[in-house]
Design a protein around this motif. Sequence first.
Motif, PDB file in Angstrom:
ATOM      1  N   PRO A  58      -0.325   2.810  -3.364  1.00 34.68           N
ATOM      2  CA  PRO A  58      -1.223   1.715  -3.735  1.00 34.68           C
ATOM      3  C   PRO A  58      -0.577   0.346  -3.598  1.00 34.68           C
ATOM      4  N   ASP A  59       0.755   0.298  -3.503  1.00 38.48           N
ATOM      5  CA  ASP A  59       1.458  -0.964  -3.292  1.00 38.48           C
ATOM      6  C   ASP A  59       1.538  -1.356  -1.828  1.00 38.48           C
ATOM      7  N   GLY A  60       0.982  -0.524  -0.931  1.00 40.26           N
ATOM      8  CA  GLY A  60       0.995  -0.830   0.495  1.00 40.26           C
ATOM      9  C   GLY A  60       2.242  -0.393   1.221  1.00 40.26           C
ATOM     10  N   ASN A  61       3.206   0.210   0.509  1.00 42.23           N
ATOM     11  CA  ASN A  61       4.426   0.686   1.139  1.00 42.23           C
ATOM     12  C   ASN A  61       4.288   2.148   1.551  1.00 42.23           C
ATOM     13  N   ASN A 138      -1.428   5.350  -9.621  1.00 42.16           N
ATOM     14  CA  ASN A 138      -0.114   4.786  -9.283  1.00 42.16           C
ATOM     15  C   ASN A 138       1.018   5.782  -9.433  1.00 42.16           C
ATOM     16  N   THR A 139       0.686   7.025  -9.770  1.00 44.79           N
ATOM     17  CA  THR A 139       1.723   8.036 -10.011  1.00 44.79           C
ATOM     18  C   THR A 139       1.973   8.862  -8.753  1.00 44.79           C
ATOM     19  N   LEU A 140       3.238   8.994  -8.398  1.00 43.16           N
ATOM     20  CA  LEU A 140       3.645   9.716  -7.191  1.00 43.16           C
ATOM     21  C   LEU A 140       4.078  11.135  -7.546  1.00 43.16           C
ATOM     22  N   PHE A 341      -2.504   7.543   8.775  1.00 47.55           N
ATOM     23  CA  PHE A 341      -2.878   6.175   9.106  1.00 47.55           C
ATOM     24  C   PHE A 341      -2.467   5.250   7.972  1.00 47.55           C
ATOM     25  N   GLY A 342      -2.000   4.050   8.333  1.00 43.16           N
ATOM     26  CA  GLY A 342      -1.658   3.050   7.346  1.00 43.16           C
ATOM     27  C   GLY A 342      -2.810   2.100   7.104  1.00 43.16           C
TER      28      GLY A 342
END
Length: 378
Positions: A58-61, A138-140, A341-342
């Motif tokens: 979710p941070d785009g990384n 937001n949890t990985l 895909f990004g």
Amino acid sequence: MRKTRLLSMCAILIIALFISSCKKDFPPTCNCDQSQLVASASVFASGLNNPRGLKFGPDGNLYIAEGGIGGTNSSAGLCDQVVPPIGPYTGSTTGARILKISKSGAITTVADNLPSSQTNPGQGSLVSGVGDIAFIGNTLYGVLAGAGCSHGVPTIPNGVVKVLPNKKWDLIADLSSFQKSNPVANPEPDDFEPDGTWYSMQSEGGDLYAVEPNHGEIDKIDRWGHISRVSDISASQGHIVPTSMVFHNGDIYFGNLSTFPITGNSNVYKLSHNGTISIVASGFSMVTGIAFDAVGGLYVLESTTNNPFPTPGTGDVVRIDPSGARATLVSGLSVPTAMTFGPDNKLYISNLGYGAPPGAGEIWKVEITCAKQTKKAS
């Protein structure tokens, strides 16, 4: 009169939403015929240890699961081993990581000291560690593929881990025990992994879904670690070795490796809501990744197109247009293992993900453009 006007307004709104989506995201396939698509590949990141599944957070990384570097610990005599020639395995409790790659390409570790194992040296010492990753909010989370007693890691089972601060992690689901308590209908005795070899994981509706190739199953894991069987693929398909999985229009699509000989025996399947499995595209070789673009194009990652054994430099990406037309957009890949895909509509691919020396792994970034913008026929 009012009904006609309402229908017209709805039609205009739908068209406007489609156009605005294209303008916002700039997918080159919006107004481009398949024959006009051009792919340009470059190395986005290097120095990785057997890169596997990858997801944008979710941070785009970009986040990467590593197979890692294996290990030397043997569990022979402690539990059932993977049968030769693939086994017996050796492993370690600290050989794998989960990494973050920033938009500029800077690499940082978000979780380390994860288990990693390797096959019998006579089989090229193929390494497994973290198979894939996925986010719920937001949890990985990561799914372990190289743990368990049969992989030389008797103190940690294969399962799902939750990534914590300071590079720490917590095991929330024991998939090794689940598989042993819930065997599939048609395991393959000559190619059996007691702890499984989990490959792909996706999040959907607040839950995690994972594919296990060796037993042939898809399971659901909720955020509290409860596990349930979604599909016993082996029951209807036999030992097809399912690998990559994605959700599309509410259904699950997955690819498979198949068995030797390699060329042309792999497919893309759809698992429908009612549990039926059907082939939607065939004639591929060792599918290790699938993805859909903004207009419904299906991308298929082939680990190798050489027969009878995997050969570096023969991996590729094939796009299937919604019309059914096929085009090879990327070639020259060496044992690629996953793709996604990004947010920039570029395709990111884990390359040199199996059997490569430590530090040889790469992430390729593929920009897809339209050589000639032409409006597609309606």
